[in-house]
Structures are given as C-alpha cells and as structure tokens.
Scaffold this motif. Structure first.
Motif, short mmCIF file in Angstrom:
data_model
loop_
_atom_site.label_atom_id
_atom_site.label_comp_id
_atom_site.label_asym_id
_atom_site.label_seq_id
_atom_site.Cartn_x
_atom_site.Cartn_y
_atom_site.Cartn_z
N GLY A 34 0.82 -1.20 0.20
CA GLY A 34 -0.05 0.60 0.35
C GLY A 34 0.85 1.10 0.28
N ILE A 75 -2.28 5.00 -0.24
CA ILE A 75 -2.83 4.39 1.17
C ILE A 75 -2.66 5.71 2.17
CG2 ILE A 75 -3.69 2.47 3.17
CD1 ILE A 75 -4.69 2.98 0.71
N ASP A 102 2.59 -5.86 -4.15
CA ASP A 102 0.88 -6.09 -4.05
C ASP A 102 0.52 -4.99 -4.48
OD1 ASP A 102 -1.48 -6.42 -3.16
OD2 ASP A 102 -1.13 -6.82 -1.15
N CYS A 103 -0.49 -5.29 -5.43
CA CYS A 103 -0.86 -4.22 -6.18
C CYS A 103 -2.35 -4.79 -6.21
CB CYS A 103 -0.69 -4.17 -8.23
SG CYS A 103 0.71 -3.26 -8.23
N ALA A 104 -3.25 -5.09 -5.25
CA ALA A 104 -4.72 -5.17 -4.88
C ALA A 104 -4.92 -4.09 -4.68
CB ALA A 104 -4.84 -5.30 -2.86
N PRO A 105 -6.37 -4.34 -5.67
CA PRO A 105 -7.16 -2.68 -5.87
C PRO A 105 -8.09 -2.55 -4.78
CG PRO A 105 -8.29 -5.35 -6.86
CD PRO A 105 -7.32 -5.82 -5.93
N MET A 106 -8.14 -2.59 -3.15
CA MET A 106 -7.94 -1.74 -2.51
C MET A 106 -6.89 0.10 -2.25
SD MET A 106 -7.12 -4.11 1.22
CE MET A 106 -6.55 -2.70 2.01
N TYR A 107 -5.33 -0.38 -2.87
CA TYR A 107 -4.77 -0.01 -2.71
C TYR A 107 -5.30 1.59 -3.64
CZ TYR A 107 -2.01 -3.01 -0.02
OH TYR A 107 -2.22 -3.67 0.38
N ASN A 108 -5.99 1.50 -3.95
CA ASN A 108 -6.02 2.81 -5.32
C ASN A 108 -5.11 3.01 -6.38
OD1 ASN A 108 -9.23 3.80 -3.36
ND2 ASN A 108 -7.16 4.65 -1.94
#
Length: 57
Positions: free
Chosen positions: A19, A24, A49-55
């Motif tokens: 994040g 974040i 980690d490029c999870a969608p929650m990281y905008n």
C-alpha cells in the motif's frame, strides 16, 4: 534477500511492497511512487502487492 516458494508464482522475496505506493498513507506523487518501486526492486523485493484496495497501485 530470502525467498519462499509461493505456489504457482515460484520463488518470491519474503518481503513485499504494498500500500505504500497506492496513496493509502496520504498523498503520493507519481515520481515518489516510482522511486519507492525502484528502491524496493533494487533491494531485491520481487513481490509487489497491487490489490485493488490500494487505489492507484
């Protein structure tokens, strides 16, 4: 850098970057995000980690 086998991904670094590049923790410029990414890769980090929650990651 120590690694671990992550199933289908193969060997990856045990440390990861997440994040910190996706705004974040506050406003992050493109240059700042790229510098962070380059520093992580230069240090041997291979798990990003490029999870969608990281905008904007």
């Amino acid at each position: 850098m120590r690694t671990a086998n992550l199933n289908g991904l193969g060997d990856v670094s045990r440390l990861s970057l997440g994040g910190g590049i996706g705004q974040i923790w506050g406003e992050t410029s493109r240059d700042e995000a790229l510098a962070t990414l380059h520093a992580a890769v230069d240090a041997g980090i291979s798990l990003i980690d490029c999870a969608p929650m990281y905008n904007n990651a």
